[in-house]
Design an enzyme around this catalytic site. Structure first.
Site, mmCIF file in Angstrom:
data_model
loop_
_atom_site.group_PDB
_atom_site.id
_atom_site.type_symbol
_atom_site.label_atom_id
_atom_site.label_comp_id
_atom_site.label_asym_id
_atom_site.label_seq_id
_atom_site.Cartn_x
_atom_site.Cartn_y
_atom_site.Cartn_z
ATOM 1 N NE ARG A 30 -8.197 3.225 -3.013
ATOM 2 C CZ ARG A 30 -8.060 2.874 -1.729
ATOM 3 N NH1 ARG A 30 -6.872 2.534 -1.269
ATOM 4 N NH2 ARG A 30 -9.105 2.868 -0.928
ATOM 5 C CG HIS A 88 -1.967 6.010 -1.923
ATOM 6 N ND1 HIS A 88 -1.608 5.590 -3.195
ATOM 7 C CD2 HIS A 88 -2.703 5.000 -1.392
ATOM 8 C CE1 HIS A 88 -2.125 4.391 -3.409
ATOM 9 N NE2 HIS A 88 -2.787 4.014 -2.336
ATOM 10 C CG HIS A 95 -0.158 -1.524 -4.967
ATOM 11 N ND1 HIS A 95 -0.346 -1.049 -3.698
ATOM 12 C CD2 HIS A 95 0.916 -0.864 -5.469
ATOM 13 C CE1 HIS A 95 0.566 -0.133 -3.440
ATOM 14 N NE2 HIS A 95 1.351 -0.015 -4.494
ATOM 15 C CE1 TYR A 97 -7.032 -4.033 -1.828
ATOM 16 C CE2 TYR A 97 -9.048 -3.887 -0.540
ATOM 17 C CZ TYR A 97 -7.982 -3.278 -1.156
ATOM 18 O OH TYR A 97 -7.850 -1.916 -1.107
ATOM 19 C CG ASP A 126 12.648 9.948 3.357
ATOM 20 O OD1 ASP A 126 12.665 10.025 2.108
ATOM 21 O OD2 ASP A 126 12.372 10.918 4.093
ATOM 22 C CG ASN A 168 0.288 -4.487 -0.672
ATOM 23 O OD1 ASN A 168 0.058 -3.289 -0.542
ATOM 24 N ND2 ASN A 168 -0.613 -5.343 -1.119
#
Length: 158
Positions: free
Chosen positions: A114, A83, A103, A24, A90, A77
């Site tokens: 993922r 997942h 991402h 990251y 919704d 993000n």
């Protein structure tokens, strides 16, 4: 009032800069927000950037609901909720605010679980694998999207 973009970050993104930096990166969430505010200014568009991070699905859903009628675009993000969360999907569908899914890592080069997103087919765009630059690309896209639809008047050409 200038159009607004809501930046939503899901679980563990509060640890950005220290959590698995090989995946990251080392940019903190605070530093990223500073960069994105500058990105909004550089677009020569009058945009307001709002931000919210939570490790709790319900808090993210509540923030999405609060955005209805108050926010013009969402950059999200969703972290691991990508997942797993039909509820997040919704909520985004229910408020009818256009959004980009971001991402930091290329989720398709990672574990099989993922590879599936509950949000992607509802998103205007999906950005993955560009590191934190993906957020800048999403902000630029959102600005252009709003401009093309007459939501925002440019101070100068993009």
């Amino acid at each position: 009032m200038p159009p607004s973009i809501l930046l939503l970050n899901g679980p563990n993104l509060n640890l950005l800069g220290t959590r698995e930096p090989r995946i990251y990166g080392s940019t903190t969430l605070s530093s990223l927000l500073t960069t994105l505010i500058q990105k909004c200014k550089s677009l020569a568009l009058p945009l307001t950037l709002l931000d919210f991070q939570s490790n709790h699905e319900g808090a993210l859903i509540d923030r999405i609901h609060a955005a209805r009628g108050n926010v013009d675009f969402i950059v999200i993000n969703p972290g691991a909720f990508t997942h797993t969360s039909v509820a997040l999907r919704d909520a985004l569908a229910g408020v009818e605010i256009p959004f980009v899914e971001v991402h930091i890592s290329n989720v398709h080069k990672r574990e099989e679980f993922r590879h599936r997103s509950f949000l992607s087919d509802r998103a205007e765009a999906v950005i993955c694998g560009l590191g934190v630059y993906g957020y800048e690309a999403a902000i630029e896209f959102a600005g252009r999207w709003l401009k093309e639809r007459g939501e925002v008047k440019a101070k100068a050409k993009l």
